[in-house]
Design a protein around this motif. Sequence first.
Motif, PDB file in Angstrom:
ATOM      1  N   PRO A 178     -38.247 -48.425  26.034  1.00  0.00           N
ATOM      2  CA  PRO A 178     -39.776 -47.116  27.459  1.00  0.00           C
ATOM      3  C   PRO A 178     -39.306 -46.991  28.389  1.00  0.00           C
ATOM      4  O   PRO A 178     -37.771 -47.424  29.001  1.00  0.00           O
ATOM      5  N   SER A 179     -40.095 -46.073  29.324  1.00  0.00           N
ATOM      6  CA  SER A 179     -39.240 -46.116  30.541  1.00  0.00           C
ATOM      7  C   SER A 179     -39.140 -47.260  31.070  1.00  0.00           C
ATOM      8  O   SER A 179     -39.650 -48.128  30.965  1.00  0.00           O
ATOM      9  N   ALA A 180     -37.997 -46.965  32.230  1.00  0.00           N
ATOM     10  CA  ALA A 180     -37.464 -49.056  32.826  1.00  0.00           C
ATOM     11  C   ALA A 180     -38.575 -48.887  34.168  1.00  0.00           C
ATOM     12  O   ALA A 180     -37.750 -48.684  35.371  1.00  0.00           O
ATOM     13  N   ASN A 181     -39.617 -49.189  34.215  1.00  0.00           N
ATOM     14  CA  ASN A 181     -40.723 -48.749  34.983  1.00  0.00           C
ATOM     15  C   ASN A 181     -41.971 -50.084  35.161  1.00  0.00           C
ATOM     16  O   ASN A 181     -42.160 -50.397  33.774  1.00  0.00           O
ATOM     17  N   ARG A 182     -42.495 -50.518  35.997  1.00  0.00           N
ATOM     18  CA  ARG A 182     -43.267 -51.736  35.708  1.00  0.00           C
ATOM     19  C   ARG A 182     -44.487 -50.715  35.030  1.00  0.00           C
ATOM     20  O   ARG A 182     -44.083 -49.409  35.717  1.00  0.00           O
ATOM     21  N   LEU A 207     -41.537 -58.168  29.971  1.00  0.00           N
ATOM     22  CA  LEU A 207     -40.660 -57.132  31.599  1.00  0.00           C
ATOM     23  C   LEU A 207     -41.122 -56.070  32.374  1.00  0.00           C
ATOM     24  O   LEU A 207     -41.554 -56.360  33.471  1.00  0.00           O
ATOM     25  N   LYS A 208     -42.362 -55.182  31.689  1.00  0.00           N
ATOM     26  CA  LYS A 208     -43.011 -54.177  31.850  1.00  0.00           C
ATOM     27  C   LYS A 208     -44.327 -54.787  32.713  1.00  0.00           C
ATOM     28  O   LYS A 208     -44.638 -53.987  33.119  1.00  0.00           O
ATOM     29  N   GLY A 209     -45.160 -55.600  32.045  1.00  0.00           N
ATOM     30  CA  GLY A 209     -46.527 -55.929  32.044  1.00  0.00           C
ATOM     31  C   GLY A 209     -47.283 -54.909  31.449  1.00  0.00           C
ATOM     32  O   GLY A 209     -48.215 -54.865  31.423  1.00  0.00           O
ATOM     33  N   ARG A 269     -54.544 -42.724  34.205  1.00  0.00           N
ATOM     34  CA  ARG A 269     -54.029 -43.021  35.055  1.00  0.00           C
ATOM     35  C   ARG A 269     -52.373 -43.847  35.135  1.00  0.00           C
ATOM     36  O   ARG A 269     -52.436 -44.899  34.761  1.00  0.00           O
ATOM     37  N   HIS A 270     -51.558 -42.723  35.225  1.00  0.00           N
ATOM     38  CA  HIS A 270     -49.955 -43.045  35.251  1.00  0.00           C
ATOM     39  C   HIS A 270     -48.943 -42.463  35.968  1.00  0.00           C
ATOM     40  O   HIS A 270     -49.212 -41.845  36.749  1.00  0.00           O
ATOM     41  N   TYR A 271     -48.405 -43.165  35.358  1.00  0.00           N
ATOM     42  CA  TYR A 271     -46.943 -43.019  36.213  1.00  0.00           C
ATOM     43  C   TYR A 271     -46.902 -42.632  38.198  1.00  0.00           C
ATOM     44  O   TYR A 271     -46.574 -42.138  38.852  1.00  0.00           O
ATOM     45  N   THR A 315     -44.563 -45.324  38.345  1.00  0.00           N
ATOM     46  CA  THR A 315     -43.306 -44.099  37.964  1.00  0.00           C
ATOM     47  C   THR A 315     -42.152 -43.949  37.146  1.00  0.00           C
ATOM     48  O   THR A 315     -41.505 -44.888  37.626  1.00  0.00           O
ATOM     49  N   SER A 316     -42.241 -43.072  36.186  1.00  0.00           N
ATOM     50  CA  SER A 316     -40.659 -43.757  35.956  1.00  0.00           C
ATOM     51  C   SER A 316     -39.620 -43.179  36.361  1.00  0.00           C
ATOM     52  O   SER A 316     -39.360 -42.273  37.726  1.00  0.00           O
ATOM     53  N   PRO A 317     -38.422 -43.940  36.564  1.00  0.00           N
ATOM     54  CA  PRO A 317     -37.140 -44.217  37.290  1.00  0.00           C
ATOM     55  C   PRO A 317     -36.103 -43.092  36.592  1.00  0.00           C
ATOM     56  O   PRO A 317     -36.017 -42.521  35.388  1.00  0.00           O
TER      57      PRO A 317
HETATM   58 MG    MG Z   1     -43.649 -44.744  30.433  1.00  0.00          MG
END
Ligand code: MG
Length: 360
Positions: free
Chosen positions: A157-161, A70-72, A254-256, A165-167
């Motif tokens: 994990p954080s609920a983002n792709r 789901l997150k890829g 590169r993240h968030y 950016t983290s939700p």
């Molecule tokens: Mg995360």
Amino acid sequence: MVSGVARGLALARTNKSIGSEHIRRADAAGLAEAVSRLEAGKVVAFPTETVYGLGADAARDEAVEKIYRLKGRPRGNPLIVHVLDVEMARACVLEFPPAAEILAKAFWPGPLTLVLRRGRGLSRLVSAGLSTVAIRCPSHRIARALIRRLGSPIAAPSANRYGQTSPTTAEHVYAEFHSDCPLILDGGACQVGLESTVLDLTGSQPVVLRPGAITPEMIQHALKRSLEAGSHVISKSLIVPRQSAAPSPGLARRHYAPRTTAYRFPRKNWGKIRAWIEKGRGREPVVLISHDTRIALGEPNTTIVMPDDDVGYAKRLYAALRQADHAGCKSILVLEPQHKQGLWPAVIDRLARATEEVPL
Ligand code: MG
Ligand code: TXA
């Protein structure tokens, strides 16, 4: 003709219903539904005090596999396992060392994740092939209720792709997944707003892999106090080095990041940045994220004013990046905070990953 106000109201109503079939109140019925999905090996999004998590039963391969899909998320990037207490943590690891004991006493439940040697009983996928596992004991009422009712650890994990950016609200989670969206338990806005501190306790010295609300100074202080109190079980080498930060498997440069190109700049470059906006990049409106009221832009640009204290800034950061992303501009500019205390290093770490330096 629809007046501005009427149009605004209509928009507000539509926004309210966005994703509402996926977003559930975390009342008794909502929690029961979430737990039954987890028991069925499905994924559920839920609030924690840091950011929203995308959770599944940490003991089941097919459930954990769904998180990655789901997150890829690349399979080499391990997940955090959420537990209710030290007892549940012990069941996940080979050993729960003295330093973990002290830190859990000082900071659990709360935003500190400990990397320890993995034991049996968890899906191997949570560790992504490593011999270690990251364990966190969240303080959020809803996260705790879910773990308690499931009766076993939740990988989340954080609920983002991946890379986004983290939700920090239920609506942010919905905006990440749309029609693929799992059930989201709504807990309003997260209190901290940045992901937990990740501390590796598997080497000869504790190492901060990801800065967060529990700072190296706080960790150092807790360990030192215990040493001074005559604890023979921890040695001086266990004191976390200042500013330590080592590569973590999941901490990509590169993240968030928002989808719009985002740049950061130090205060001293404001004059040049203004000129750059007016001439170069320029002519196109930009969104400025600033915690200094002297650094602001007028129309047609947008300025998002941030709190100038670390706690307020951290709580608002991801929502501000999302808001900036939706402003329809070609670029986002963020004034770099210069402070070193409290949550600022964690804020600066996330900004460094979410943005590039302005190519002046
Ligand atoms: Mg995360
Ligand atoms: O606040 C948080 O920690 C949130 C909420 C949902 O609890 N979770 C979160 O998870 O931020 P995630 O997957 O987005 O970040 C987990 C971080 C990654 O940087 C990952 O590489 C690191 O923890 N990590 C997980 N297991 C690890 C391990 N065994 N060794 C080293 N780092 C690990």
